[in-house]
Design a protein around this motif. Structure first.
Motif, PDB file in Angstrom:
ATOM      1  N   ILE A 177       0.877  -1.280   0.158  1.00  0.00           N
ATOM      2  CA  ILE A 177       0.226   0.019   0.099  1.00  0.00           C
ATOM      3  C   ILE A 177       0.908   1.304  -0.211  1.00  0.00           C
ATOM      4  O   ILE A 177       0.619   2.091  -0.724  1.00  0.00           O
ATOM      5  N   GLY A 178       1.978   1.117   0.745  1.00  0.00           N
ATOM      6  CA  GLY A 178       3.026   2.273   0.881  1.00  0.00           C
ATOM      7  C   GLY A 178       2.346   3.480   1.554  1.00  0.00           C
ATOM      8  O   GLY A 178       1.233   3.508   2.077  1.00  0.00           O
ATOM      9  N   LYS A 179       2.932   4.749   1.698  1.00  0.00           N
ATOM     10  CA  LYS A 179       2.586   5.736   2.657  1.00  0.00           C
ATOM     11  C   LYS A 179       1.503   6.483   1.908  1.00  0.00           C
ATOM     12  O   LYS A 179       1.866   7.101   0.604  1.00  0.00           O
ATOM     13  N   GLU A 180       0.529   6.802   2.683  1.00  0.00           N
ATOM     14  CA  GLU A 180      -0.603   7.544   1.847  1.00  0.00           C
ATOM     15  C   GLU A 180      -0.973   6.810   0.628  1.00  0.00           C
ATOM     16  O   GLU A 180      -1.722   7.242  -0.310  1.00  0.00           O
ATOM     17  N   ALA A 181      -1.000   5.487   0.519  1.00  0.00           N
ATOM     18  CA  ALA A 181      -1.366   4.594  -0.530  1.00  0.00           C
ATOM     19  C   ALA A 181      -0.713   4.848  -1.817  1.00  0.00           C
ATOM     20  O   ALA A 181      -1.307   4.625  -2.835  1.00  0.00           O
ATOM     21  N   LYS A 182       0.630   5.445  -1.470  1.00  0.00           N
ATOM     22  CA  LYS A 182       1.228   5.830  -2.824  1.00  0.00           C
ATOM     23  C   LYS A 182       1.633   4.790  -3.788  1.00  0.00           C
ATOM     24  O   LYS A 182       1.616   4.892  -4.841  1.00  0.00           O
ATOM     25  N   LEU A 183       1.947   3.577  -3.210  1.00  0.00           N
ATOM     26  CA  LEU A 183       2.394   2.566  -4.051  1.00  0.00           C
ATOM     27  C   LEU A 183       1.625   1.831  -4.672  1.00  0.00           C
ATOM     28  O   LEU A 183       1.394   1.435  -5.817  1.00  0.00           O
ATOM     29  N   LEU A 184       0.414   1.692  -3.859  1.00  0.00           N
ATOM     30  CA  LEU A 184      -0.897   1.170  -4.507  1.00  0.00           C
ATOM     31  C   LEU A 184      -1.589   1.993  -5.676  1.00  0.00           C
ATOM     32  O   LEU A 184      -1.806   1.554  -6.601  1.00  0.00           O
ATOM     33  N   ASP A 185      -1.461   3.353  -5.637  1.00  0.00           N
ATOM     34  CA  ASP A 185      -1.974   4.092  -6.697  1.00  0.00           C
ATOM     35  C   ASP A 185      -1.126   4.238  -7.569  1.00  0.00           C
ATOM     36  O   ASP A 185      -1.591   4.236  -8.907  1.00  0.00           O
ATOM     37  N   SER A 186       0.338   3.894  -7.334  1.00  0.00           N
ATOM     38  CA  SER A 186       1.283   3.810  -8.543  1.00  0.00           C
ATOM     39  C   SER A 186       0.758   2.818  -9.484  1.00  0.00           C
ATOM     40  O   SER A 186       0.602   2.698 -10.603  1.00  0.00           O
ATOM     41  N   ILE A 187       0.532   1.613  -8.741  1.00  0.00           N
ATOM     42  CA  ILE A 187       0.417   0.334  -9.593  1.00  0.00           C
ATOM     43  C   ILE A 187      -0.920   0.388 -10.356  1.00  0.00           C
ATOM     44  O   ILE A 187      -1.122   0.093 -11.470  1.00  0.00           O
ATOM     45  N   GLN A 188      -1.853   1.239  -9.547  1.00  0.00           N
ATOM     46  CA  GLN A 188      -3.178   1.429 -10.333  1.00  0.00           C
ATOM     47  C   GLN A 188      -3.035   2.367 -11.584  1.00  0.00           C
ATOM     48  O   GLN A 188      -3.626   1.922 -12.656  1.00  0.00           O
ATOM     49  N   HIS A 189      -2.164   3.322 -11.234  1.00  0.00           N
ATOM     50  CA  HIS A 189      -2.109   4.119 -12.707  1.00  0.00           C
ATOM     51  C   HIS A 189      -1.479   3.300 -13.930  1.00  0.00           C
ATOM     52  O   HIS A 189      -1.875   3.682 -14.890  1.00  0.00           O
ATOM     53  N   LEU A 190      -0.318   2.567 -13.595  1.00  0.00           N
ATOM     54  CA  LEU A 190       0.145   1.747 -14.519  1.00  0.00           C
ATOM     55  C   LEU A 190      -0.572   0.721 -15.191  1.00  0.00           C
ATOM     56  O   LEU A 190      -0.728   0.803 -16.327  1.00  0.00           O
ATOM     57  N   LEU A 191      -1.539   0.199 -14.321  1.00  0.00           N
ATOM     58  CA  LEU A 191      -2.577  -0.866 -14.917  1.00  0.00           C
ATOM     59  C   LEU A 191      -3.341   0.057 -15.679  1.00  0.00           C
ATOM     60  O   LEU A 191      -3.845  -0.416 -17.079  1.00  0.00           O
ATOM     61  N   ASN A 192      -3.902   1.133 -15.250  1.00  0.00           N
ATOM     62  CA  ASN A 192      -4.736   2.024 -16.252  1.00  0.00           C
ATOM     63  C   ASN A 192      -4.280   2.441 -17.326  1.00  0.00           C
ATOM     64  O   ASN A 192      -4.887   2.282 -18.450  1.00  0.00           O
ATOM     65  N   GLN A 193      -2.938   2.772 -17.454  1.00  0.00           N
ATOM     66  CA  GLN A 193      -2.230   3.134 -18.694  1.00  0.00           C
ATOM     67  C   GLN A 193      -2.270   1.871 -19.766  1.00  0.00           C
ATOM     68  O   GLN A 193      -2.431   2.027 -20.849  1.00  0.00           O
ATOM     69  N   MET A 194      -1.874   0.967 -19.047  1.00  0.00           N
ATOM     70  CA  MET A 194      -1.534  -0.364 -19.968  1.00  0.00           C
ATOM     71  C   MET A 194      -2.978  -0.894 -20.622  1.00  0.00           C
ATOM     72  O   MET A 194      -2.935  -0.902 -21.710  1.00  0.00           O
ATOM     73  N   ILE A 195      -4.081  -0.759 -19.790  1.00  0.00           N
ATOM     74  CA  ILE A 195      -5.258  -1.164 -20.498  1.00  0.00           C
ATOM     75  C   ILE A 195      -5.819  -0.083 -21.652  1.00  0.00           C
ATOM     76  O   ILE A 195      -6.363  -0.601 -22.474  1.00  0.00           O
TER      77      ILE A 195
END
Lengths: 232, 76
Positions: free
Chosen positions: A104-122
């Protein structure tokens, strides 16, 4: 798996066209030749087209594979990745992670990053705007209820005292949750002040005029939702 | 780590073959230099550097767990 069938003159031509049309590499799909065509007499008479069946993994499978590989490359062992689809949004739920706090990371930063990359890929492959939401062990749901608890308290205070309350800076996704929640209550309204990382939500009483903040926001950015019945 | 960067970037760009990641190992910091096809640089950086930021966040998190520091440079 999604099945697409194409016809054309030769095997290589069909495959080349297919790869261009769907923007894919050779290792992204499987194919089989169903019918081998013949060029016919002098390429004029009796020619039959070649038919090829393409097997393309659908978005959901791609998403799962990608997430699995990404997590294993990040040295995170996950036991289960569940993907559900609803209203143009893919929900990726990761459960059974040994170190959920890290993911999850600090303030969900890592989770948001993963989410962003998945969004870009899709959205690179699909033309329609799809959304991906990643969650680990129901973390986002827990944050949402915590946030709404705070907002509920603030809204009650505003109703009692008639004074506006400014919440702490929030991310766009969280601000959206607040706006949507307050919208249901006719007695209070919301607006956004601030710029960039420091955008904050202000809750104010519907009977009052919009509070005048130090930094007025640009006109086209106004987020205040005003309904006619409230504006007396 | 290099594989991780390559894997992430490959899924983002149109021309995965021209991706090149080189490692520059320093005392405390490892610098990863990423080169892509010219047309793909925008995709790797993203709107207001969001995608680049996301890759860096993942890189920092993973390397911090191994007790290292990593820097990602995107080279034009």
């Amino acid at each position: 798996m999604k099945i697409i069938e194409k016809e054309g003159k030769s095997t290589s031509e069909i495959i080349a066209n297919f790869m261009q049309e769907y923007k894919m590499d050779l290792d992204n799909f499987k194919f089989e030749v169903i019918k081998k065509g013949s060029p016919g007499f002098l390429h004029l008479f009796g020619s039959t087209p070649t038919k090829i069946r393409f097997l393309v993994p659908d978005v959901q499978e791609q998403l799962k594979n990608y997430t699995e590989t990404l997590l294993s490359m990040m040295n995170v062992s996950s036991s289960n990745i569940d993907i559900t689809y609803n209203d143009k949004t893919y929900f990726v739920d990761i459960t059974g992670v040994d170190n959920a706090g890290f993911l999850i990371g600090k303030e969900a930063k890592l989770l948001d990053s993963i989410q962003h990359l998945l969004n870009q890929m899709i959205n690179k492959q699909e033309k329609k705007q799809l959304r991906v939401k990643v969650d680990v062990d129901k973390y986002r749901e827990r944050r949402k209820t915590a946030l709404l608890g705070k907002v509920k308290n603030a809204a009650e205070k505003v109703k009692k005292r008639g004074k506006s309350i400014t919440l702490e800076p929030l991310h766009a996704a969280n601000r959206r949750i607040v706006h949507q929640f307050i919208e249901r209550d006719k007695k209070v309204r919301t607006m956004t002040i601030g710029e960039g990382e420091f955008k904050r939500v202000v809750i104010f009483s519907a009977s009052e005029k919009k509070p005048n903040m130090d930094k007025p926001e640009p006109k086209n950015r106004q987020r205040t939702k005003q309904t006619k019945s409230n504006k007396k | 780590m290099k594989e991780l960067i390559e894997f992430i970037v490959k899924a983002l760009v149109d021309d995965p073959d021209s991706i090149n990641v080189t490692e520059v190992v320093g005392d405390k910091i490892i610098i990863y230099e990423l080169r892509t096809a010219k047309t793909d640089i925008g995709k790797v950086i993203g709107k207001r550097g969001r995608t680049a930021g996301a890759i860096r966040t993942i890189l920092n998190a993973v390397s911090a767990r191994q007790g290292k520091r990593a820097v990602l440079e995107i080279i034009e």
